[in-house]
Scaffold this active site. Structure first.
Site, PDB file in Angstrom:
ATOM      1  N   HIS A  95       2.362  46.604  57.369  1.00  0.00           N
ATOM      2  CA  HIS A  95       1.964  48.074  57.716  1.00  0.00           C
ATOM      3  C   HIS A  95       3.498  47.623  59.417  1.00  0.00           C
ATOM      4  O   HIS A  95       3.062  47.784  60.310  1.00  0.00           O
ATOM      5  CB  HIS A  95       0.694  47.736  58.306  1.00  0.00           C
ATOM      6  CG  HIS A  95       0.609  49.028  59.342  1.00  0.00           C
ATOM      7  ND1 HIS A  95      -1.078  49.604  59.133  1.00  0.00           N
ATOM      8  CD2 HIS A  95       1.029  50.379  59.063  1.00  0.00           C
ATOM      9  CE1 HIS A  95      -0.903  50.710  59.053  1.00  0.00           C
ATOM     10  NE2 HIS A  95       0.095  50.916  59.668  1.00  0.00           N
ATOM     11  N   ARG A 139      -1.577  55.528  54.674  1.00  0.00           N
ATOM     12  CA  ARG A 139      -3.058  54.693  55.257  1.00  0.00           C
ATOM     13  C   ARG A 139      -3.519  53.920  53.600  1.00  0.00           C
ATOM     14  O   ARG A 139      -3.508  54.392  53.086  1.00  0.00           O
ATOM     15  CB  ARG A 139      -3.812  54.886  56.042  1.00  0.00           C
ATOM     16  CG  ARG A 139      -3.456  56.024  57.624  1.00  0.00           C
ATOM     17  CD  ARG A 139      -3.293  54.911  58.087  1.00  0.00           C
ATOM     18  NE  ARG A 139      -3.141  54.913  59.749  1.00  0.00           N
ATOM     19  CZ  ARG A 139      -1.859  55.315  60.539  1.00  0.00           C
ATOM     20  NH1 ARG A 139      -0.968  54.567  59.047  1.00  0.00           N
ATOM     21  NH2 ARG A 139      -1.869  55.286  61.486  1.00  0.00           N
ATOM     22  N   GLU A 149      -6.864  45.840  54.791  1.00  0.00           N
ATOM     23  CA  GLU A 149      -6.190  45.371  56.130  1.00  0.00           C
ATOM     24  C   GLU A 149      -7.111  44.708  56.843  1.00  0.00           C
ATOM     25  O   GLU A 149      -7.930  44.774  57.767  1.00  0.00           O
ATOM     26  CB  GLU A 149      -4.968  46.474  57.189  1.00  0.00           C
ATOM     27  CG  GLU A 149      -4.039  46.775  56.261  1.00  0.00           C
ATOM     28  CD  GLU A 149      -3.106  47.736  56.800  1.00  0.00           C
ATOM     29  OE1 GLU A 149      -2.792  48.159  58.300  1.00  0.00           O
ATOM     30  OE2 GLU A 149      -2.249  48.800  56.321  1.00  0.00           O
TER      31      GLU A 149
HETATM   32  P1  NAD Z   1       2.260  65.037  59.632  1.00  0.00           P
HETATM   33  O1  NAD Z   1       0.987  65.799  59.584  1.00  0.00           O
HETATM   34  O2  NAD Z   1       3.282  65.715  60.139  1.00  0.00           O
HETATM   35  O3  NAD Z   1       2.315  65.242  57.580  1.00  0.00           O
HETATM   36  C1  NAD Z   1       0.856  64.954  57.527  1.00  0.00           C
HETATM   37  C2  NAD Z   1       1.215  66.627  55.457  1.00  0.00           C
HETATM   38  O4  NAD Z   1      -0.069  66.186  55.169  1.00  0.00           O
HETATM   39  C3  NAD Z   1       1.219  67.691  56.980  1.00  0.00           C
HETATM   40  O5  NAD Z   1       1.837  68.130  55.793  1.00  0.00           O
HETATM   41  C4  NAD Z   1      -0.744  67.761  55.996  1.00  0.00           C
HETATM   42  O6  NAD Z   1      -0.414  69.597  55.379  1.00  0.00           O
HETATM   43  C5  NAD Z   1      -0.681  67.133  54.500  1.00  0.00           C
HETATM   44  N1  NAD Z   1      -2.072  66.996  54.397  1.00  0.00           N
HETATM   45  C6  NAD Z   1      -2.879  67.198  54.882  1.00  0.00           C
HETATM   46  N2  NAD Z   1      -3.621  66.770  53.784  1.00  0.00           N
HETATM   47  C7  NAD Z   1      -2.997  66.821  52.967  1.00  0.00           C
HETATM   48  C8  NAD Z   1      -3.846  66.626  51.423  1.00  0.00           C
HETATM   49  N3  NAD Z   1      -5.613  66.389  51.230  1.00  0.00           N
HETATM   50  N4  NAD Z   1      -2.953  67.164  49.989  1.00  0.00           N
HETATM   51  C9  NAD Z   1      -1.988  66.917  50.832  1.00  0.00           C
HETATM   52  N5  NAD Z   1      -1.722  67.040  51.873  1.00  0.00           N
HETATM   53  C10 NAD Z   1      -2.193  66.755  52.601  1.00  0.00           C
HETATM   54  O7  NAD Z   1       2.131  63.889  59.637  1.00  0.00           O
HETATM   55  P2  NAD Z   1       3.279  62.679  59.898  1.00  0.00           P
HETATM   56  O8  NAD Z   1       4.113  62.064  60.917  1.00  0.00           O
HETATM   57  O9  NAD Z   1       3.978  63.286  58.395  1.00  0.00           O
HETATM   58  O10 NAD Z   1       2.545  61.127  59.805  1.00  0.00           O
HETATM   59  C11 NAD Z   1       1.786  61.287  58.186  1.00  0.00           C
HETATM   60  C12 NAD Z   1       0.627  59.865  58.213  1.00  0.00           C
HETATM   61  O11 NAD Z   1       1.804  58.820  57.943  1.00  0.00           O
HETATM   62  C13 NAD Z   1       0.152  59.462  59.367  1.00  0.00           C
HETATM   63  O12 NAD Z   1      -1.307  60.505  58.670  1.00  0.00           O
HETATM   64  C14 NAD Z   1      -0.006  58.186  59.306  1.00  0.00           C
HETATM   65  O13 NAD Z   1      -1.095  57.994  58.847  1.00  0.00           O
HETATM   66  C15 NAD Z   1       1.104  57.933  58.859  1.00  0.00           C
HETATM   67  N6  NAD Z   1       2.150  56.864  58.943  1.00  0.00           N
HETATM   68  C16 NAD Z   1       2.030  55.678  58.418  1.00  0.00           C
HETATM   69  C17 NAD Z   1       2.991  54.017  59.612  1.00  0.00           C
HETATM   70  C18 NAD Z   1       2.895  53.462  59.121  1.00  0.00           C
HETATM   71  O14 NAD Z   1       2.871  52.294  59.925  1.00  0.00           O
HETATM   72  N7  NAD Z   1       3.099  52.705  57.723  1.00  0.00           N
HETATM   73  C19 NAD Z   1       3.648  55.099  60.648  1.00  0.00           C
HETATM   74  C20 NAD Z   1       3.320  56.088  60.900  1.00  0.00           C
HETATM   75  C21 NAD Z   1       2.843  57.381  60.005  1.00  0.00           C
END
Ligand code: NAD
Length: 322
Positions: free
Chosen positions: A287, A240, A269
Site C-alpha cells: 500500500h 482498495r 490489510e
Molecule cells: P475519483 O473519484 O476521481 O475516481 C473514481 C472513479 O470511479 C470515478 O470516475 C467514479 O465515477 C468511478 N466509479 C465509482 N463507482 C464506480 C463503479 N461502481 N463502477 C465503475 N466506476 C465507478 O478518485 P481517484 O482520486 O481517482 O481515486 C480512486 C481510488 O483510488 C480512491 O477512491 C482510493 O480508494 C484509491 N487510492 C489508492 C491509493 C493507494 O495508496 N493505493 C492512493 C490514492 C487513492
C-alpha cells in the site's frame, strides 16, 4: 481550536495548523492506533478536529468518544474508513485529499504493470540467488505494452492519468468502464467506453482498477469476472483491496485463468490471502502507491487546509457529500 493528528505525517500540516492559531497534538508514536486507543485519546481532551488516516476506522463509537469534534479530515482520497452517513447525521464534516496523490498513484500503477509483464521481481530474485549464468535466449520472456489494450475500471483522476501515461508513453489503446461517461477521456485519448465491467474485462490485455471502495464496488472483480478475462491478461489494483475478491484471485492465478497481477492493496490489510505471496506471477507492494515526498506533503497541506478553511467558515474545502 484543538486538533488531534492520529499518526505523524509530514510536519507541514502541524505547522500550518499552528500558524493558523490552532493547538495541535500528534500521536507521538509512528504506529496505527487501535480503535480502543483512539477512543481513549479522544475522550481525554475535547478536540474540535481530528486529522485521521485510512487505517483509522471512524464510526459512531469514535464520534461518541469525541462529541466536540466538528470535522474529521482524512489524510487520503479514499474515505471508505469513515462512516460518512453517520457523520452527516450528526452534522460532522468529513474531508479528503483529492488530486495531491494522483500522479504518484498513477505512476506506481504503471510501475506495477511494467514489473509484472517484464517479470522484474522474479528476475531480481533469480540474480540475487546467484542463478544467473549468462544471457539466456529463452530466459524470463515477458510481454510488451505497445499496441495492447488497457481496460481502466473507474476513469476518475487516477484512472485518467494512468490512461494518459499508457496511451501517450506506450501507444496502448485505452478502454474503460465507469458509472459516469468521461467525454474528455474519450476525446483526448480515443478511449473506448464499454457499457459494463464484463464487456471491458473481455477486451482488455491489462485491467487497471481505480474505483473507490463502495458497497457497489466490493468484489467488483470476483471469480466469475476473472474467468471473463483473457488468459493472457494481467490485473492491476491500486484502489482498495476489497474491490477484488482476493481468494478468487489467488485461485485464478494458481490455475492460470489470468497471466498475472500487480497489487498495492489487499482485502484484509496487513494480512494477505493464503497462497498469494507464494505466487511467482504477481508483484506486490505494501500500500505504497501514494508514497512519494510530493504526494504525502501535498496530502498534508490539503488535510490541514481543510481544517483551517472549515474553522474560517470557507466553503472551498474538500467536503465529502453523502
Ligand atoms: P475519483 O473519484 O476521481 O475516481 C473514481 C472513479 O470511479 C470515478 O470516475 C467514479 O465515477 C468511478 N466509479 C465509482 N463507482 C464506480 C463503479 N461502481 N463502477 C465503475 N466506476 C465507478 O478518485 P481517484 O482520486 O481517482 O481515486 C480512486 C481510488 O483510488 C480512491 O477512491 C482510493 O480508494 C484509491 N487510492 C489508492 C491509493 C493507494 O495508496 N493505493 C492512493 C490514492 C487513492
Amino acid at each position: 481550536m484543538k486538533v488531534y493528528i492520529t499518526q505523524p505525517i509530514p510536519e507541514v500540516a502541524e505547522k500550518m495548523l499552528r500558524d493558523a492559531g490552532h493547538e495541535v497534538d500528534v500521536n507521538p508514536e509512528n504506529k496505527i492506533l487501535s480503535k480502543t486507543e483512539l477512543v481513549e485519546v479522544l475522550k481525554a481532551k475535547p478536540y474540535d478536529a481530528v486529522l485521521c488516516l485510512l487505517t483509522n476506522q471512524i464510526d459512531a463509537e469514535i464520534f461518541d468518544a469525541c462529541p466536540t469534534a466538528k470535522i474529521f479530515a482524512n489524510y487520503a482520497v479514499g474515505y471508505n474508513n469513515i462512516d460518512v452517513a453517520e457523520a452527516d447525521k450528526r452534522g460532522i464534516v468529513v474531508t479528503n485529499t483529492p488530486g495531491a496523490l494522483t500522479d504518484a498513484v498513477a505512476e506506481h500503477t504503471v510501475a506495477l504493470m511494467m514489473s509484472v509483464v517484464r517479470r522484474v521481481v522474479e528476475a531480481d530474485k533469480y540474480l540475487r540467488e546467484g542463478k544467473f549464468k549468462g544471457w539466456e535466449p529463452l530466459g524470463f520472456l515477458g510481454t510488451e505494452l505497445k499496441g495492447k489494450t488497457v481496460g481502466i475500471l473507474g476513469a476518475g483522476r487516477i484512472g485518467y492519468r494512468v490512461g494518459q501515461i499508457l496511451h501517450k508513453g506506450f501507444d496502448m489503446l485505452v478502454a474503460y468502464y465507469d458509472v459516469k461517461r468521461n467525454n474528455e477521456f474519450e476525446k483526448e485519448l480515443g478511449a473506448i467506453f464499454y457499457e459494463s465491467p464484463e464487456e471491458l474485462l473481455k477486451v482488455s490485455d491489462i485491467v487497471s482498477v481505480h474505483v473507490p471502495l463502495l458497497d457497489s464496488t466490493k468484489h467488483l472483480i470476483n471469480a466469475e469476472r476473472l474467468k471473463m478475462m483473457k488468459k493472457s491478461a494481467y490485473l492491476v489494483n491500486t484502489s482498495r483491496g476489497p474491490v477484488v475478491d482476493e481468494v478468487a484471485l489467488v485461485e485464478a492465478l494458481q490455475n492460470k485463468t489470468i497471466a498475472g497481477a500487480g497489487l498495492d492493496v489487499f482485502e484484509n490489510e496487513p494480512v494477505l490471502a493464503p497462497g498469494l505471496a507464494d505466487l511467482p506471477n504477481i508483484v506486490i507492494t505494501p500500500h505504497i502507491a501514494s508514497a512519494t515526498v510530493p504526494a504525502r506533503e501535498g496530502m498534508a497541506v490539503l488535510a490541514a487546509q481543510n481544517i483551517i478553511d472549515f474553522f474560517e467558515g470557507k466553503t472551498s474545502l474538500n467536503k465529502i457529500v453523502v
